[in-house]
Scaffold this motif. Structure first.
Motif, short mmCIF file in Angstrom:
data_model
loop_
_atom_site.label_atom_id
_atom_site.label_comp_id
_atom_site.label_asym_id
_atom_site.label_seq_id
_atom_site.Cartn_x
_atom_site.Cartn_y
_atom_site.Cartn_z
N GLY A 54 28.32 35.29 99.08
CA GLY A 54 29.26 34.23 99.42
C GLY A 54 29.07 33.74 100.84
N VAL A 55 28.85 34.67 101.77
CA VAL A 55 28.60 34.29 103.17
C VAL A 55 27.36 33.41 103.26
CG1 VAL A 55 27.95 35.19 105.45
CG2 VAL A 55 29.79 36.29 104.15
N LEU A 56 26.29 33.83 102.59
CA LEU A 56 25.04 33.07 102.62
C LEU A 56 25.17 31.72 101.94
CD1 LEU A 56 22.56 36.01 101.82
CD2 LEU A 56 22.90 34.87 104.04
N ARG A 57 25.94 31.68 100.85
CA ARG A 57 26.14 30.42 100.13
C ARG A 57 26.97 29.44 100.96
NH1 ARG A 57 28.32 32.47 95.95
NH2 ARG A 57 30.42 31.88 96.46
N ARG A 58 28.04 29.94 101.59
CA ARG A 58 28.88 29.06 102.43
C ARG A 58 28.12 28.54 103.64
NH1 ARG A 58 32.46 32.91 100.80
NH2 ARG A 58 32.30 34.13 102.72
N ALA A 59 27.17 29.33 104.12
CA ALA A 59 26.35 28.90 105.26
C ALA A 59 25.29 27.89 104.83
CB ALA A 59 25.69 30.11 105.92
N GLY A 60 25.10 27.73 103.52
CA GLY A 60 24.12 26.77 103.01
C GLY A 60 22.69 27.31 102.99
N ILE A 61 22.55 28.63 103.11
CA ILE A 61 21.22 29.23 103.14
C ILE A 61 20.71 29.55 101.73
CG2 ILE A 61 19.96 31.27 103.91
CD1 ILE A 61 21.64 31.25 106.38
N VAL A 62 21.63 29.85 100.83
CA VAL A 62 21.26 30.10 99.44
C VAL A 62 22.06 29.18 98.53
CG1 VAL A 62 20.66 32.52 99.87
CG2 VAL A 62 22.93 31.96 99.02
N THR A 63 21.51 28.97 97.36
CA THR A 63 22.20 28.19 96.33
C THR A 63 22.40 29.11 95.13
OG1 THR A 63 20.11 27.39 95.38
CG2 THR A 63 21.15 26.02 97.08
N SER A 64 23.36 28.76 94.31
CA SER A 64 23.58 29.53 93.09
C SER A 64 23.63 28.59 91.90
CB SER A 64 24.89 30.33 93.18
OG SER A 64 25.98 29.46 93.33
N ARG A 65 23.19 29.11 90.75
CA ARG A 65 23.17 28.33 89.51
C ARG A 65 23.61 29.26 88.38
NH1 ARG A 65 18.03 27.79 89.36
NH2 ARG A 65 17.53 29.03 87.55
N ARG A 66 24.63 28.84 87.67
CA ARG A 66 25.14 29.64 86.55
C ARG A 66 24.39 29.26 85.28
NH1 ARG A 66 29.15 32.95 85.55
NH2 ARG A 66 30.15 32.61 87.54
N GLU A 67 23.93 30.31 84.58
CA GLU A 67 23.25 30.13 83.29
C GLU A 67 23.95 31.04 82.30
OE1 GLU A 67 19.35 31.40 84.38
OE2 GLU A 67 18.92 29.59 85.51
N GLY A 68 24.93 30.50 81.61
CA GLY A 68 25.75 31.33 80.72
C GLY A 68 26.60 32.26 81.56
N THR A 69 26.44 33.56 81.35
CA THR A 69 27.21 34.52 82.15
C THR A 69 26.44 34.99 83.39
OG1 THR A 69 26.34 36.35 80.83
CG2 THR A 69 28.43 35.38 80.12
N ALA A 70 25.16 34.62 83.48
CA ALA A 70 24.34 35.07 84.61
C ALA A 70 24.35 34.02 85.72
CB ALA A 70 22.91 35.31 84.15
N VAL A 71 24.34 34.51 86.96
CA VAL A 71 24.24 33.63 88.13
C VAL A 71 22.92 33.93 88.82
CG1 VAL A 71 25.28 32.95 90.33
CG2 VAL A 71 26.74 33.60 88.40
#
Length: 127
Positions: A54-71
């Motif tokens: 979450g820290v990395l995502r909020r900083a814009g360094i990583v992105t996340s993509r949901r595929e069904g139940t997996a992120v």
């Protein structure tokens, strides 16, 4: 008032200043990974990993993509992987310098067979 660039950089490096975040970035530098893959690679509780992601995502360094139940997480761009490689090169150079210094110190070390030093004595009380 705008934040000075040096202060923004300091905040950026402070955000990177956690071993789990660094390990996540190293792993994601190889390829995108699902959370379960990251958990298998990093000895950490799922809730702690989630917090660091979450820290990395909020900083814009990583992105996340949901595929069904997996992120699946990925680096937001190639610059972060470049930064991790640069850090590795810098640390390697620093360690090589330390090894060279250690070798130089060991080469200058006098042998332990120097008889000119006074012998240690122990009195009857063991002192």
């Amino acid at each position: 008032m705008a934040v000075p660039l040096y202060q923004a950089k300091a905040e950026f490096f402070r955000m990177l200043g956690h071993p789990v975040r660094i390990r996540v970035l190293e792993l994601l530098g190889e390829r995108p990974r699902q959370v379960r893959e990251l958990l298998a690679e990093i000895d950490i509780e799922a809730s702690s990993l989630s917090q660091q992601l979450g820290v990395l995502r909020r900083a814009g360094i990583v992105t996340s993509r949901r595929e069904g139940t997996a992120v699946t997480y990925a680096l937001a761009g190639p610059d972060v992987a470049d930064l991790m490689r640069a850090a590795r090169r810098i640390l390697t150079e620093m360690l090589v310098g330390h090894v060279e210094l250690l070798e130089a110190l060991e080469a200058q070390q006098e042998p332990d067979t120097d008889d000119s030093r006074p012998a240690a004595t122990v009195d009857s009380a063991g002192r």
